[in-house]
Design an enzyme around this catalytic site. Structure first.
Site, PDB file in Angstrom:
ATOM      1  N   ASP A 101     -38.051 -20.337 -11.626  1.00 43.11           N
ATOM      2  CA  ASP A 101     -36.919 -20.270 -12.566  1.00 43.11           C
ATOM      3  C   ASP A 101     -36.206 -21.620 -12.542  1.00 43.11           C
ATOM      4  O   ASP A 101     -36.573 -22.532 -13.277  1.00 43.11           O
ATOM      5  CB  ASP A 101     -36.018 -19.104 -12.159  1.00 43.11           C
ATOM      6  N   THR A 105     -35.266 -22.550  -5.047  1.00 46.22           N
ATOM      7  CA  THR A 105     -35.807 -21.893  -3.844  1.00 46.22           C
ATOM      8  C   THR A 105     -37.154 -22.485  -3.472  1.00 46.22           C
ATOM      9  O   THR A 105     -37.412 -22.810  -2.307  1.00 46.22           O
ATOM     10  CB  THR A 105     -35.961 -20.375  -4.109  1.00 46.22           C
ATOM     11  N   TRP A 154     -35.276 -12.790 -19.332  1.00 46.11           N
ATOM     12  CA  TRP A 154     -35.102 -12.143 -18.028  1.00 46.11           C
ATOM     13  C   TRP A 154     -36.330 -11.265 -17.818  1.00 46.11           C
ATOM     14  O   TRP A 154     -36.588 -10.345 -18.586  1.00 46.11           O
ATOM     15  CB  TRP A 154     -33.813 -11.310 -17.956  1.00 46.11           C
ATOM     16  N   ILE A 155     -37.101 -11.592 -16.816  1.00 41.95           N
ATOM     17  CA  ILE A 155     -38.353 -10.877 -16.581  1.00 41.95           C
ATOM     18  C   ILE A 155     -38.057  -9.657 -15.712  1.00 41.95           C
ATOM     19  O   ILE A 155     -37.469  -9.792 -14.634  1.00 41.95           O
ATOM     20  CB  ILE A 155     -39.390 -11.791 -15.902  1.00 41.95           C
TER      21      ILE A 155
HETATM   22  P1  G4P Z   1     -37.023 -20.354  -8.026  1.00 41.59           P
HETATM   23  O1  G4P Z   1     -36.924 -21.420  -6.970  1.00 41.59           O
HETATM   24  O2  G4P Z   1     -38.168 -19.399  -7.779  1.00 41.59           O
HETATM   25  O3  G4P Z   1     -37.008 -20.903  -9.409  1.00 41.59           O
HETATM   26  O4  G4P Z   1     -35.848 -19.380  -7.843  1.00 41.59           O
HETATM   27  P2  G4P Z   1     -34.296 -19.530  -8.162  1.00 41.59           P
HETATM   28  O5  G4P Z   1     -33.646 -19.978  -6.911  1.00 41.59           O
HETATM   29  O6  G4P Z   1     -34.050 -20.275  -9.404  1.00 41.59           O
HETATM   30  O7  G4P Z   1     -33.971 -18.003  -8.462  1.00 41.59           O
HETATM   31  C1  G4P Z   1     -32.936 -17.269  -7.884  1.00 41.59           C
HETATM   32  C2  G4P Z   1     -33.305 -15.795  -7.830  1.00 41.59           C
HETATM   33  O8  G4P Z   1     -33.422 -15.259  -9.135  1.00 41.59           O
HETATM   34  C3  G4P Z   1     -34.650 -15.524  -7.158  1.00 41.59           C
HETATM   35  O9  G4P Z   1     -34.543 -14.287  -6.472  1.00 41.59           O
HETATM   36  C4  G4P Z   1     -35.586 -15.312  -8.334  1.00 41.59           C
HETATM   37  O10 G4P Z   1     -36.674 -14.502  -7.937  1.00 41.59           O
HETATM   38  C5  G4P Z   1     -34.668 -14.593  -9.291  1.00 41.59           C
HETATM   39  N1  G4P Z   1     -35.087 -14.674 -10.695  1.00 41.59           N
HETATM   40  C6  G4P Z   1     -35.067 -15.767 -11.481  1.00 41.59           C
HETATM   41  N2  G4P Z   1     -35.491 -15.460 -12.727  1.00 41.59           N
HETATM   42  C7  G4P Z   1     -35.786 -14.124 -12.713  1.00 41.59           C
HETATM   43  C8  G4P Z   1     -36.261 -13.215 -13.726  1.00 41.59           C
HETATM   44  O11 G4P Z   1     -36.498 -13.557 -14.879  1.00 41.59           O
HETATM   45  N3  G4P Z   1     -36.423 -11.927 -13.332  1.00 41.59           N
HETATM   46  C9  G4P Z   1     -36.156 -11.498 -12.074  1.00 41.59           C
HETATM   47  N4  G4P Z   1     -36.371 -10.202 -11.821  1.00 41.59           N
HETATM   48  N5  G4P Z   1     -35.727 -12.325 -11.087  1.00 41.59           N
HETATM   49  C10 G4P Z   1     -35.539 -13.634 -11.415  1.00 41.59           C
HETATM   50  P3  G4P Z   1     -34.358 -14.255  -4.933  1.00 41.59           P
HETATM   51  O12 G4P Z   1     -32.991 -14.728  -4.588  1.00 41.59           O
HETATM   52  O13 G4P Z   1     -35.496 -14.993  -4.326  1.00 41.59           O
HETATM   53  O14 G4P Z   1     -34.458 -12.737  -4.626  1.00 41.59           O
HETATM   54  P4  G4P Z   1     -35.738 -11.771  -4.662  1.00 41.59           P
HETATM   55  O15 G4P Z   1     -35.645 -11.027  -5.957  1.00 41.59           O
HETATM   56  O16 G4P Z   1     -36.957 -12.629  -4.597  1.00 41.59           O
HETATM   57  O17 G4P Z   1     -35.545 -10.928  -3.489  1.00 41.59           O
END
Ligand code: G4P
Ligand code: MG
Length: 174
Positions: A101, A105, A154-155
């Site tokens: 995204d 991360t 938003w997936i």
């Molecule tokens: P990136 O490095 O993978 O681009 O992640 P980024 O920090 O930008 O994303 C922050 C959180 O938002 C991540 O979850 C990512 O999985 C989640 N996210 C971003 N776009 C989408 C989307 O379109 N749909 C969904 N369902 N989630 C999205 P996280 O903090 O790692 O939590 P987790 O869900 O993996 O536990």
């Protein structure tokens, strides 16, 4: 205000995307020793990859909240490797997450993993969003495997759905 487009994805779609990605990995000649799955979104994709290319999976956790639950503007490690000098040094690592995204991360994990001197790191994501990123893909990354590219919806992932049959119906409509 414009509502963000929602895109529903089924387990079968993810499975087929993963299958295609593992074929790409084989064709690339990259032969990983292990996966590092970024939790929680990377857990199920990493396990699906293992069905096609068998290798150990190590999991890591990254959050945007510290131990006192304060929101942070940078990633914080919540779970990391036990013995990175044994697990990573000299190894070919496949870093797995569900979505690229902002790339904050994934970029943070790459920087941290590189400190442990892997032989090579490649990245696999099921989905990438074509948008401004907070982190460049470092030049040492020779292989960046992306299943599907989208603009900026938003997936909605099947593992977040309580009713997966309803998820399948919504995916058919989107
Ligand atoms: P990136 O490095 O993978 O681009 O992640 P980024 O920090 O930008 O994303 C922050 C959180 O938002 C991540 O979850 C990512 O999985 C989640 N996210 C971003 N776009 C989408 C989307 O379109 N749909 C969904 N369902 N989630 C999205 P996280 O903090 O790692 O939590 P987790 O869900 O993996 O536990
Ligand atoms: Mg995630």
């Amino acid at each position: 205000m414009l509502l963000m487009e929602k895109l529903y994805i089924t387990y079968n779609q993810i499975h087929n995307t993963v299958k295609g990605l593992t074929e790409e990995i084989r064709e690339s000649g990259f032969d990983p020793d292990l996966m590092v799955a970024i939790g929680t979104g990377g857990f199920i994709p990493a396990r699906m990859v293992k069905t096609f290319i068998n290798m150990p999976i190590i999991t890591v956790g990254i959050a945007y909240y510290d131990l006192d639950d304060n929101q942070m503007d940078h990633p914080v490690i919540t779970q990391w490797l036990d013995q990175p000098e044994k697990q990573i040094k000299g190894k070919k690592v496949l870093l797995v997450d569900e979505v690229d995204d902002t790339r904050a991360t994934i970029g943070f994990c790459l920087d941290e993993l590189m400190k442990h001197e892997p032989a090579e790191i490649a990245v696999l994501v099921i989905h990438n969003k074509n948008k401004a990123k907070k982190h460049e893909i470092p030049s040492y990354i020779k292989h960046y495997f992306v299943g599907k590219n989208f603009e900026d919806p938003w997936i909605c992932y099947p593992w977040d759905a309580e009713d997966t049959e309803e998820q399948d119906r919504l995916a058919l409509q989107s």
